[in-house]
Design a protein around this motif. Sequence first.
Motif, short mmCIF file in Angstrom:
data_model
loop_
_atom_site.label_atom_id
_atom_site.label_comp_id
_atom_site.label_asym_id
_atom_site.label_seq_id
_atom_site.Cartn_x
_atom_site.Cartn_y
_atom_site.Cartn_z
N ILE A 248 0.79 -1.12 -0.12
CA ILE A 248 0.10 -0.11 0.17
C ILE A 248 0.82 1.23 0.07
CG2 ILE A 248 -1.80 1.20 1.25
CD1 ILE A 248 -2.36 -1.45 2.78
N ALA A 249 0.67 2.15 -1.08
CA ALA A 249 1.39 3.39 -1.07
C ALA A 249 1.19 4.43 0.28
CB ALA A 249 1.05 4.33 -2.10
N THR B 114 -7.37 -0.52 4.95
CA THR B 114 -6.78 -1.47 3.85
C THR B 114 -5.89 -2.38 4.31
OG1 THR B 114 -7.40 0.43 2.24
CG2 THR B 114 -5.81 -1.41 1.55
N TYR B 115 -5.12 -1.93 5.14
CA TYR B 115 -4.20 -2.85 5.90
C TYR B 115 -4.46 -4.13 6.44
CZ TYR B 115 0.60 -3.79 7.92
OH TYR B 115 1.75 -4.41 8.41
N ARG B 116 -5.54 -3.64 6.98
CA ARG B 116 -6.23 -4.56 8.10
C ARG B 116 -6.82 -5.69 7.02
NH1 ARG B 116 -11.15 -6.41 9.78
NH2 ARG B 116 -12.03 -4.71 8.67
N LEU B 117 -7.69 -4.98 6.01
CA LEU B 117 -8.41 -6.08 4.83
C LEU B 117 -7.46 -6.93 4.10
CD1 LEU B 117 -11.18 -3.96 3.80
CD2 LEU B 117 -11.30 -5.31 5.49
N PRO C 219 -6.50 -12.95 -1.21
CA PRO C 219 -5.77 -14.07 -1.67
C PRO C 219 -4.46 -13.19 -2.48
CG PRO C 219 -7.56 -13.68 -2.93
CD PRO C 219 -7.87 -12.78 -1.93
N LEU C 220 -3.56 -12.90 -1.86
CA LEU C 220 -2.56 -12.29 -2.37
C LEU C 220 -1.21 -12.22 -1.36
CD1 LEU C 220 -2.80 -9.41 -0.80
CD2 LEU C 220 -4.10 -8.72 -2.83
N HIS C 221 -0.18 -11.73 -1.82
CA HIS C 221 1.10 -11.83 -1.25
C HIS C 221 1.29 -10.62 -0.44
CE1 HIS C 221 5.99 -12.16 -0.96
NE2 HIS C 221 5.32 -12.08 0.12
N PHE C 222 0.77 -10.07 0.52
CA PHE C 222 0.78 -8.80 1.03
C PHE C 222 2.00 -8.41 1.75
CE2 PHE C 222 -0.99 -5.72 4.39
CZ PHE C 222 -0.71 -4.70 3.85
N ILE C 223 2.77 -7.28 1.52
CA ILE C 223 4.03 -7.13 2.30
C ILE C 223 3.99 -5.91 3.22
CG2 ILE C 223 5.43 -8.41 0.51
CD1 ILE C 223 5.53 -4.46 0.70
N GLY C 224 2.43 -5.45 3.42
CA GLY C 224 2.57 -4.17 4.04
C GLY C 224 2.43 -2.90 3.31
N ALA D 198 7.76 -3.50 -3.85
CA ALA D 198 6.57 -4.21 -4.14
C ALA D 198 6.34 -4.61 -5.62
CB ALA D 198 5.32 -3.54 -3.68
N ASP D 199 5.75 -5.52 -6.08
CA ASP D 199 5.42 -5.75 -7.58
C ASP D 199 4.06 -5.10 -7.88
OD1 ASP D 199 7.66 -7.54 -7.99
OD2 ASP D 199 6.54 -8.75 -6.73
N VAL D 200 3.44 -4.74 -7.03
CA VAL D 200 2.08 -4.13 -7.28
C VAL D 200 1.92 -3.18 -6.06
CG1 VAL D 200 -0.38 -4.50 -7.24
CG2 VAL D 200 0.80 -6.21 -8.32
N VAL D 201 1.54 -1.78 -6.48
CA VAL D 201 1.51 -0.80 -5.33
C VAL D 201 0.09 -0.30 -5.51
CG1 VAL D 201 2.18 1.47 -4.36
CG2 VAL D 201 3.75 -0.30 -5.42
N VAL D 202 -0.65 -0.36 -4.54
CA VAL D 202 -2.27 0.28 -4.35
C VAL D 202 -2.21 1.47 -3.79
CG1 VAL D 202 -3.09 -2.10 -4.82
CG2 VAL D 202 -3.07 -1.21 -2.32
N CYS D 203 -3.38 2.48 -4.33
CA CYS D 203 -3.65 3.54 -3.74
C CYS D 203 -4.76 4.21 -4.56
CB CYS D 203 -2.41 4.59 -3.94
SG CYS D 203 -1.61 4.94 -5.64
N ASP D 204 -5.29 5.19 -3.70
CA ASP D 204 -6.52 5.91 -4.65
C ASP D 204 -5.82 6.68 -6.03
OD1 ASP D 204 -5.88 8.87 -3.76
OD2 ASP D 204 -5.38 7.85 -2.03
#
Length: 339
Positions: free
Chosen positions: A176-177, A193-196, A201-206, A218-224
């Motif tokens: 998460i950005a 979002t961190y809690r959810l 089903p993914l490799h969440f690294i924080g 990270a290979d995927v960075v999520v944000c608004d």
Amino acid sequence: MRIIFDAMGGDNAPDETLKGARLARDEYGVEITLVGDKPLLTERAAALSVDLAGLDIRHAPTQISMEDEPTAVLKEKGDCSMAEGLRMLKSGEGDAFVSAGNTGALVVGATMIAGRLKGIKRAALTTVIPSATGAYLLADVGANAECRPEMLVQFGVMGSAYMEKIMGIAAPKVGIANIGTEPHKGTPLQQETYRLMHDAPLHFIGNAEARDIPFGVADVVVCDGFTGNIILKLTEGLAKMMAGEVKKVMFKSPLTKLGALTMAGGMKGFKDKMDYSKYGGAPLLGLKAPVIKAHGSSGAEAFQNAIRQAKTMVENGVISTIETALGEMRQKAAEGGER
């Protein structure tokens, strides 16, 4: 396989779209339907000596401009090339859709015409950005300025499926950005979002701090979408600035010019890595079929690669992979509610 291509979308249409379609048809052998003003496309193809053999044309008399309101694709300009191409996609006349047209109109049109996958809150506009370790996918980069936590989780799931199937990364790392790595950092959006994310089903690294993102944390960075658009444009601006500064240093004197000659091979590799045209376009994830948003200033090579990107999404079953992951999320949520 058939790719539907908005031949009127982008700053350089229709000349570069025609040339890009020809390159893609010759290189990948896919069926391509050009959507646009047929008399104009035929005239420009002849002027450019672009062979239209194997390229079908679906006539659409108008086009969406960059100044048009996004909803125009549904109303005032419902007969435009973008709208017609999306209707073709919905009716099964093609397997994927590519356009370099108005981004807002594409998001609205793809959502309302092509349709979202079951359970998807909002489709995410994503893009692959070079990093020190290869590349990462940023989602969202502008389709959704404001987001809810569950939307960011879905972006992570969809982005993970894309990076696995298209970029060949096993168990992509999703972050998460944020302004810090600790779970309590950020606004309620990032905290929830961190809690959810832990139940997805993914490799969440924080959390991923902005300064670490270019280094491949990270290979995927999520944000608004508001944050993502700023990250994207700042990255583009910094890349251009750095390239300009390096060029100034390398050509400052006869000695540095000599050094530049010895570094020519390495600099070409660096330039290619940072060239958006090599990546194709920005996939709009969360829809029932692949939709690729090509860069507005795309040339023939970028359009060719956007069509390749759409072809690869179809071949690797990205949509079905996303559907499976979403199904796992729903099942897990249902099981949690029963306990």
